[in-house]
Design an enzyme around this catalytic site. Structure first.
Site, PDB file in Angstrom:
ATOM      1  N   ASN A  26      -8.999 -32.778 -17.795  1.00  0.00           N
ATOM      2  CA  ASN A  26      -7.518 -33.435 -17.921  1.00  0.00           C
ATOM      3  C   ASN A  26      -6.642 -32.627 -18.877  1.00  0.00           C
ATOM      4  O   ASN A  26      -6.804 -32.465 -20.080  1.00  0.00           O
ATOM      5  CB  ASN A  26      -7.695 -35.014 -18.834  1.00  0.00           C
ATOM      6  CG  ASN A  26      -6.659 -35.719 -18.604  1.00  0.00           C
ATOM      7  OD1 ASN A  26      -5.490 -35.360 -18.437  1.00  0.00           O
ATOM      8  ND2 ASN A  26      -6.522 -36.932 -19.171  1.00  0.00           N
ATOM      9  N   ARG A 109      -7.923 -34.480 -13.377  1.00  0.00           N
ATOM     10  CA  ARG A 109      -7.055 -35.353 -13.392  1.00  0.00           C
ATOM     11  C   ARG A 109      -5.734 -35.066 -13.059  1.00  0.00           C
ATOM     12  O   ARG A 109      -5.113 -34.258 -13.633  1.00  0.00           O
ATOM     13  CB  ARG A 109      -7.059 -36.244 -14.483  1.00  0.00           C
ATOM     14  CG  ARG A 109      -6.117 -37.348 -14.411  1.00  0.00           C
ATOM     15  CD  ARG A 109      -6.264 -38.100 -15.922  1.00  0.00           C
ATOM     16  NE  ARG A 109      -5.189 -39.254 -15.940  1.00  0.00           N
ATOM     17  CZ  ARG A 109      -4.705 -39.877 -16.852  1.00  0.00           C
ATOM     18  NH1 ARG A 109      -5.111 -39.738 -17.907  1.00  0.00           N
ATOM     19  NH2 ARG A 109      -4.043 -40.895 -16.630  1.00  0.00           N
ATOM     20  N   HIS A 198      -2.369 -44.671 -13.554  1.00  0.00           N
ATOM     21  CA  HIS A 198      -3.588 -45.094 -14.251  1.00  0.00           C
ATOM     22  C   HIS A 198      -4.313 -45.939 -13.072  1.00  0.00           C
ATOM     23  O   HIS A 198      -5.297 -46.567 -13.269  1.00  0.00           O
ATOM     24  CB  HIS A 198      -3.310 -46.302 -15.140  1.00  0.00           C
ATOM     25  CG  HIS A 198      -2.834 -46.004 -16.565  1.00  0.00           C
ATOM     26  ND1 HIS A 198      -1.903 -46.823 -17.070  1.00  0.00           N
ATOM     27  CD2 HIS A 198      -2.902 -44.767 -17.082  1.00  0.00           C
ATOM     28  CE1 HIS A 198      -1.581 -46.217 -18.190  1.00  0.00           C
ATOM     29  NE2 HIS A 198      -1.936 -45.181 -18.075  1.00  0.00           N
ATOM     30  N   ARG A 259       6.662 -45.587 -24.901  1.00  0.00           N
ATOM     31  CA  ARG A 259       7.827 -45.782 -23.977  1.00  0.00           C
ATOM     32  C   ARG A 259       8.174 -47.147 -23.996  1.00  0.00           C
ATOM     33  O   ARG A 259       7.543 -48.066 -24.158  1.00  0.00           O
ATOM     34  CB  ARG A 259       7.125 -45.521 -22.571  1.00  0.00           C
ATOM     35  CG  ARG A 259       6.364 -44.045 -22.427  1.00  0.00           C
ATOM     36  CD  ARG A 259       5.929 -43.867 -20.923  1.00  0.00           C
ATOM     37  NE  ARG A 259       5.035 -42.855 -20.873  1.00  0.00           N
ATOM     38  CZ  ARG A 259       3.670 -42.886 -20.642  1.00  0.00           C
ATOM     39  NH1 ARG A 259       3.269 -43.747 -20.159  1.00  0.00           N
ATOM     40  NH2 ARG A 259       3.291 -41.580 -20.353  1.00  0.00           N
ATOM     41  N   GLU A 401     -12.536 -43.404 -17.262  1.00  0.00           N
ATOM     42  CA  GLU A 401     -11.863 -42.821 -16.043  1.00  0.00           C
ATOM     43  C   GLU A 401     -12.462 -41.428 -15.549  1.00  0.00           C
ATOM     44  O   GLU A 401     -12.601 -41.161 -14.547  1.00  0.00           O
ATOM     45  CB  GLU A 401     -10.386 -42.366 -16.611  1.00  0.00           C
ATOM     46  CG  GLU A 401      -9.358 -43.735 -16.591  1.00  0.00           C
ATOM     47  CD  GLU A 401      -8.227 -43.641 -17.461  1.00  0.00           C
ATOM     48  OE1 GLU A 401      -8.369 -43.367 -18.648  1.00  0.00           O
ATOM     49  OE2 GLU A 401      -7.096 -43.494 -16.872  1.00  0.00           O
TER      50      GLU A 401
END
Ligand code: ADP
Length: 425
Positions: A26, A109, A198, A259, A401
């Protein structure tokens, strides 16, 4: 494609079975996270991070965990190539050696797959170019993902590389959910639509819910609340997403660590006209200086709770704004789904923060939704936290994940050269 069938590749039968292990990478703008995963057993064999890549004046921080031992290093890390070399060096030095681990594939990813990638793909030069062509849609994420793939293919050229996209699961969204109501010609010309992110986590959690309950995913309507530092919600009917909260980019939707999530787009015009902020400053404001951090000064929920307990009013408001937005999405997705069988909480906040789960589900008995205090407070792996009488099960499902990326990588490689299927548990 120069990749050999599994049976002809070196060391296909490692200590971890016929599918060996998968190295999941990642690559962020200044970090590289890696995990060596057994795609069949599901465990992380080793994992690490290289942080502060290429930051001038800062020393890179490296951690590598294997067999319960955490090794820590501080050294210069010029770029992503150097970061991966350091990570591979840690495998050599601390273990397990990659020869012993028998790497079957490297799974990457990738944040944005645009409208063209609806599943994992085995990477070749053309795929790298196509991911790079999506940089305008994801300028904060895809450049580092492309860099990570390039250096990994250089350093680990003997194994197949697979790109697994955060957007892929949501390519199944219906048009009415992914279409923004703006001028259709402008939208088409510039690929402006909701993509959702996601997706690997939402898909994994949806499948895991069904396996835990012993039900078919096709028979379940699920709301997934992925609440990490980034946060997103999805409504999934029978395994197929019908809406999600993130949009063109991961900025839309829920209030997140840093965010804003949903704001009136005119906030941007207002600040550009009246506060003299340019596009980059506005981008930074909404992505990095907003959300829980912008409201309270902290973005970690453990610190937020400490501030609230100390009587900090900004922190209390931040918590209330966060919960208010989440409840709006639960209500909206309940209306879209008609019948909600499961609400599944996942990721750092969703898995660990009982107060958030309780507040999201409070006073919803009329909708058949409730949380049992004792079950909610208990710790553990996947579990049901609603009382026995509710129509909707509320569950905590730890997301994995990296494991999902590892399994999708194996499936993509086996799709080229079918062998046996990996189990999914
Ligand atoms: P990401 O992958 O988006 O970086 P994670 O899913 O790892 O994020 O979630 C990180 C966040 O989870 C932290 O910022 C913190 O707010 C929250 N978190 C982690 N552990 C706990 C805990 N024990 N209690 C409450 N919140 C927690």
């Amino acid at each position: 494609m120069s990749i050999l069938p599994a049976a002809e590749r070196p060391n296909p039968y490692s200590a971890y079975g016929a599918h060996g292990s998968v190295l999941v990478l990642n690559s962020g703008s200044s970090s590289l996270k890696y995990q060596l995963v057994n795609p069949v057993g599901g465990e992380a064999i080793a994992a690490g991070t290289v942080e502060r890549i290429g930051e001038t004046g800062a020393t890179g921080i490296v951690t590598h965990t294997y067999a319960g031992n955490k090794t820590h290093r501080e050294l210069e890390v010029a770029d992503h190539g150097a970061a991966l070399k350091i990570a591979l060096g840690m495998f050599d030095e601390v273990g397990p050696t990659l020869a012993d681990a028998g790497i079957y594939a490297v799974g990457h990813r990738v944040v944005h797959g645009g409208a063209e990638f609806s599943g994992p793909v085995v990477v070749d030069d053309d795929i790298v170019d196509r991911i790079e062509a999506l940089v305008p849609l994801a300028p904060l994420h895809n450049p580092a993902n492309v860099q990570g793939i390039r250096v990994a293919r250089d350093l680990l050229g003997d194994v197949p590389h697979v790109a697994v996209f955060d957007t892929a699961f949501f390519q199944a969204l219906p048009a009415e959910a992914y279409t923004y109501a703006i001028d259709r010609d402008v939208a088409r010309e510039h690929d402006v639509r909701r993509y959702g992110f996601h997706g690997t986590s939402h898909q994994y959690v949806t499948g895991k819910v069904a396996r835990v309950l012993g039900r078919r995913v096709e028979d379940l309507n699920t709301i997934v609340l992925h609440l990490g530092n980034g946060a997103s919600a999805s409504a999934v009917r029978g395994g197929v997403p019908i809406d999600t909260s993130m949009g063109l980019t991961p900025l839309e939707g829920l209030v997140m660590g840093t965010r804003s999530g949903d704001v009136d787009p005119a906030v941007v015009f207002h600040l550009a006209r009246n506060a003299g902020m340019d596009i980059d400053e506005l981008d930074t404001l909404l992505n990095k200086r907003s959300g829980v951090l912008g409201l309270s000064g902290v973005n970690d929920f453990r610190e937020l709770h400490r501030l609230v307990e100390d009587g900090d009013e900004d922190a209390a408001l931040a918590f209330d704004v966060y919960i208010h937005r989440l409840r709006k999405y639960v209500g909206a997705y309940t209306a879209l789904l008609g019948r909600v069988d499961v609400i599944a909480f996942t990721a750092g906040v969703g898995e660990n923060d009982a107060a958030v789960r309780a507040a999201v589900c409070a006073d919803l008995e009329a909708l058949g939704i409730a949380v049992d205090d004792e079950r909610n407070a208990a710790r553990g792996a996947e579990r049901i936290i609603s009382p026995d009488w509710t129509k909707t099960l509320v569950m905590v499902i730890p997301t994995m994940e990296e494991l999902a990326i590892a399994r999708q990588s194996v499936e993509a490689v086996d799709g080229l050269h079918p062998t046996s299927a990996v189990t999914s548990g």
